[in-house]
Design a protein around this motif. Sequence first.
Motif, short mmCIF file in Angstrom:
data_model
loop_
_atom_site.label_atom_id
_atom_site.label_comp_id
_atom_site.label_asym_id
_atom_site.label_seq_id
_atom_site.Cartn_x
_atom_site.Cartn_y
_atom_site.Cartn_z
N HIS A 99 0.84 -1.20 0.00
CA HIS A 99 0.00 0.00 0.00
C HIS A 99 0.87 1.25 0.00
N SER A 100 1.89 1.27 0.85
CA SER A 100 2.77 2.44 0.93
C SER A 100 3.51 2.65 -0.38
N ASN A 101 3.99 1.54 -0.98
CA ASN A 101 4.69 1.65 -2.25
C ASN A 101 3.77 2.20 -3.34
N THR A 102 2.52 1.77 -3.29
CA THR A 102 1.55 2.27 -4.27
C THR A 102 1.35 3.77 -4.12
N HIS A 103 1.26 4.24 -2.87
CA HIS A 103 1.09 5.68 -2.64
C HIS A 103 2.32 6.45 -3.12
N VAL A 104 3.52 5.89 -2.89
CA VAL A 104 4.74 6.56 -3.35
C VAL A 104 4.76 6.63 -4.87
N TRP A 105 4.40 5.51 -5.51
CA TRP A 105 4.37 5.49 -6.97
C TRP A 105 3.37 6.51 -7.51
N GLU A 106 2.21 6.60 -6.89
CA GLU A 106 1.22 7.59 -7.32
C GLU A 106 1.74 9.01 -7.13
N ALA A 107 2.50 9.22 -6.04
CA ALA A 107 3.09 10.55 -5.82
C ALA A 107 4.10 10.88 -6.93
N TYR A 108 4.90 9.88 -7.31
CA TYR A 108 5.85 10.10 -8.41
C TYR A 108 5.11 10.45 -9.71
N LYS A 109 4.04 9.72 -9.98
CA LYS A 109 3.29 9.99 -11.21
C LYS A 109 2.68 11.39 -11.18
N ASN A 110 2.16 11.78 -10.03
CA ASN A 110 1.59 13.13 -9.92
C ASN A 110 2.64 14.20 -10.12
N ALA A 111 3.83 13.97 -9.54
CA ALA A 111 4.92 14.94 -9.73
C ALA A 111 5.33 15.02 -11.19
N LEU A 112 5.40 13.86 -11.87
CA LEU A 112 5.76 13.86 -13.29
C LEU A 112 4.72 14.59 -14.12
N ASP A 113 3.46 14.35 -13.82
CA ASP A 113 2.39 15.06 -14.54
C ASP A 113 2.48 16.56 -14.31
N ALA A 114 2.82 16.95 -13.08
CA ALA A 114 2.95 18.38 -12.78
C ALA A 114 4.10 19.00 -13.57
N PHE A 115 5.25 18.29 -13.65
CA PHE A 115 6.38 18.78 -14.45
C PHE A 115 5.98 18.94 -15.92
N ASN A 116 5.37 17.90 -16.46
CA ASN A 116 5.00 17.95 -17.88
C ASN A 116 3.99 19.06 -18.16
N THR A 117 3.03 19.22 -17.25
CA THR A 117 2.03 20.28 -17.44
C THR A 117 2.68 21.65 -17.40
N THR A 118 3.61 21.85 -16.46
CA THR A 118 4.30 23.14 -16.35
C THR A 118 5.13 23.43 -17.59
N TYR A 119 5.88 22.43 -18.06
CA TYR A 119 6.69 22.63 -19.26
C TYR A 119 5.82 22.92 -20.48
N ARG A 120 4.69 22.20 -20.56
CA ARG A 120 3.81 22.37 -21.72
C ARG A 120 3.14 23.75 -21.70
N GLU A 121 2.70 24.19 -20.52
CA GLU A 121 2.01 25.48 -20.45
C GLU A 121 2.95 26.66 -20.60
N THR A 122 4.17 26.54 -20.10
CA THR A 122 5.13 27.65 -20.17
C THR A 122 6.04 27.59 -21.38
N GLY A 123 6.03 26.47 -22.12
CA GLY A 123 6.92 26.33 -23.26
C GLY A 123 8.38 26.19 -22.87
#
Length: 427
Positions: A307-331
Amino acid sequence: MFNIPENKLPEGLKDESRLNVLFAPLRNKGVNAKDWEDKIASWKSIIKIYCESNNVYSFTLSSLNLVFIRHGRTPPCLGEVISDMIQNHEVEVTEVFLKKTSHTWSGWLTDVVIKRPLAWSYNTMKKTIFPPKNSQYVHLEVVKSRSEELLQSIPDNFKNKVLSLKELLKVIKKESGNLENTKLLLHYLENKQHISVKVLPNHNLHNELDTFLVKIGQTQAASPITDADVAVHTLEQNAKMISKHVENLEDEIDTCIEDAKGHLRKKHKQLAKSCLVKKHQLEKQLEKKASALHNVQNCLEQLKGTHSNTHVWEAYKNALDAFNTTYRETGLDEDAIDDTMVKLDEALDTNEDIQSALARSPMNDEDTTALEKELEDLLKADINDQDQPPNDDSGMSDDLDKRFGTLKINLPEVPESSPDVSVQEAI
């Protein structure tokens, strides 16, 4: 009166004349609408107070007639009161109330637009005209208030965790005798998505107190009970059961030792041996149970770690999505940064040139050279003037020197011995 505490009795039940009116037959609404509405409202208030005071969440017409008896008479208007409560959605037939609300858009739309209006229209017309005596009705306002109280009474450490109905009853300090009432409250909370409920099918547990699982949400809607949640709950229950067996075995072993000592004191060797044989058998069982407990606890910890590993993995995915969204919106990318740095260098060079241009003197270089030459000449002339002696009258000075040289003063010679004169003669 009517199982209602004295301090909660409405004023209408304390007045004898008003009681006579309440237990009188209900007149036609067309004759005196205000009197009809006042009487219906009074009985609805009395029923609500009775339900709240006695933790009654559902009732039938027959059960109300058994409660509200005065001088051997029951109020003849309770049927009309229940009909009015149905029309105003203050009560609901138990079968309708226990239908699970769909939380999907399509299910909700079908339920609200098609199913519910048809079922409500049919049931309302049937029960309004002829409210059956044996139909059970749920008092919605009482259930709502008691459900909210139940939710607030659950400690935070039991939230977002799967509990059996037996464990939940211990937490909220309710008896299993009120199981049906508790299930009504849980059903209401489930429809409001405050809790999730799951019944274990084909399980070895004995009754629904163990197979009925509840998961209480913490700060938001409760997440559904997953197979992993059920696995964790099952392992926890097994660990508790095995721990209890281990405790019992250890107690039995201690009892065997004490019995063997007692038989030895009485010199009953065979009985002492029998106790020791039983002790050895129990120790073998204890060893197996302890090993099983260790395995269950190990599986439980591994599952919780998953369960803990799953939460960590989800946190990593959320962070990656945030990076990609920021790069995409700001160019923002490497080429854009390189281009920006080149332009920044050019801008700094241009700025330095501008500063140099602003620092230049507006006069010609020739004029500046002439001024510097003139300033240098003035400085030299000033230095020469300081080195020359002051312009005094030198003739007068020479004459004074000569006169001082010719000047002679005749003074007596200094005596070699002191004069022989006493102090008194001198005076």
